[in-house]
Write an enzyme that holds these catalytic residues in place. Structure first.
Site, mmCIF file in Angstrom:
data_model
loop_
_atom_site.group_PDB
_atom_site.id
_atom_site.type_symbol
_atom_site.label_atom_id
_atom_site.label_comp_id
_atom_site.label_asym_id
_atom_site.label_seq_id
_atom_site.Cartn_x
_atom_site.Cartn_y
_atom_site.Cartn_z
ATOM 1 N N GLU A 99 46.650 41.481 40.293
ATOM 2 C CA GLU A 99 46.828 40.567 41.424
ATOM 3 C C GLU A 99 46.754 41.236 42.793
ATOM 4 O O GLU A 99 46.276 40.638 43.765
ATOM 5 C CB GLU A 99 48.166 39.829 41.290
ATOM 6 C CG GLU A 99 48.174 38.708 40.255
ATOM 7 C CD GLU A 99 48.452 39.184 38.852
ATOM 8 O OE1 GLU A 99 48.633 38.332 37.967
ATOM 9 O OE2 GLU A 99 48.496 40.421 38.614
ATOM 10 N N GLY A 112 47.660 36.255 34.690
ATOM 11 C CA GLY A 112 48.410 35.213 34.015
ATOM 12 C C GLY A 112 48.340 35.305 32.510
ATOM 13 O O GLY A 112 49.242 34.839 31.803
ATOM 14 N N ALA A 171 44.482 33.729 35.464
ATOM 15 C CA ALA A 171 44.531 32.352 35.954
ATOM 16 C C ALA A 171 43.161 31.974 36.505
ATOM 17 O O ALA A 171 42.338 32.838 36.828
ATOM 18 C CB ALA A 171 45.593 32.220 37.040
ATOM 19 N N GLU A 194 50.989 37.752 31.633
ATOM 20 C CA GLU A 194 52.271 37.075 31.872
ATOM 21 C C GLU A 194 52.577 36.082 30.749
ATOM 22 O O GLU A 194 53.723 35.927 30.341
ATOM 23 C CB GLU A 194 52.237 36.383 33.237
ATOM 24 C CG GLU A 194 52.269 37.383 34.386
ATOM 25 C CD GLU A 194 52.065 36.747 35.735
ATOM 26 O OE1 GLU A 194 52.938 36.904 36.604
ATOM 27 O OE2 GLU A 194 51.009 36.078 35.939
#
Length: 255
Positions: A135, A112, A66, A115
């Site tokens: 993360e 992300g 992200a 994910e």
């Protein structure tokens, strides 16, 4: 619809979405998430499209994570809204789309990005891919479904190891543990993914839609009932009638 951060190509009955932010290793920012969501809405309604492929531009990165700069100063409420909106707008939408979505993971798939790949129904990876959820090195946890989807794919123990350690694993290890379906040389990745998409596109669209619904309920208490209901509903649909007729007439079905 025109887009700034993604490219859309159509080949036969497959739509290829390429995340095109090479200057940031295709990191997911809010605009890219919204553009992906809008593209999926178009795909869901496009009768000429049977399968979608998501990949990243260049050779280094599928999605490197992200865009941290966008949320570095968020508080609790804003962070919860970010995670919830991301799930609703994109990640859950992929998982529950009425058509199969294949991730062609070329290079880094981190945070992300991993994910995003895990929300897809199938994952192919290039041999230079590296996958991980880093993360906790930022004092966070995966917020776009990583703690929920990874255990379902690789088991709780391995998911804990990957999340707690924040380690990156190579593509071959990802295949060994079931995180990706197969691994190919980088130059072959998209070709092999398109070949799979072409094979899927030959089959019953409604059968596949109902299969997605049933498989997505496979870890819930309603899984068997979902399968039974979907199985029965298909008997009234044109795809089943054509498929059975073609079998009895010893010809290929025309879906």
């Amino acid at each position: 619809m025109s887009y700034e951060n993604i490219l859309i190509d159509h080949e036969d009955r497959t739509t290829i979405i390429t995340i095109n932010r090479p200057q940031s290793l295709n990191a997911l920012n809010a605009k890219t998430i919204m553009e992906l969501s809008n593209a999926l809405d178009e795909i869901s309604k496009d009768t000429n499209c049977r399968v979608a492929i998501i990949t990243g531009s260049g050779e280094k990165s599928f999605v490197a994570g992200a865009d941290i700069k966008e949320f570095s100063d968020f508080g609790t409420s804003a962070a919860e809204e970010l995670a919830r909106n991301g799930q609703n707008i994109l990640f859950n939408k992929i998982e529950n789309l009425n058509k199969p979505v294949i991730a062609a993971v070329n290079g880094f798939a981190l945070g992300g990005g991993l994910e995003l790949a895990m929300a897809c129904h199938i994952r192919y990876a290039s041999d230079n891919a590296r996958l991980g959820l880093p993360e906790v090195t930022l004092g966070l946890i995966p917020g776009y479904g990583g703690t929920q989807r990874l255990p379902k794919l690789v088991g709780k123990g391995l998911a804990n190891e990957l999340i707690f350690s924040a380690k990156m694993i190579p593509a071959q290890r990802a295949k060994e543990i079931g995180l990706v379906n197969d691994v190919f040389a980088l130059e072959e990745l998209l070709t092999k993914t398109k070949e799979l998409a072409k094979q899927i596109a030959q089959n019953s669209p409604m059968g596949i839609t109902k299969a997605i619904e049933a498989v997505n309920q496979s870890d819930s208490s309603t899984g068997f009932e979902t399968e039974i209901k979907a199985f029965g509903e298909l008997f009234e649909m044109d795809d089943k009638k054509e498929g059975v007729a073609a079998f009895l007439e010893k010809r290929k079905p025309s879906f």
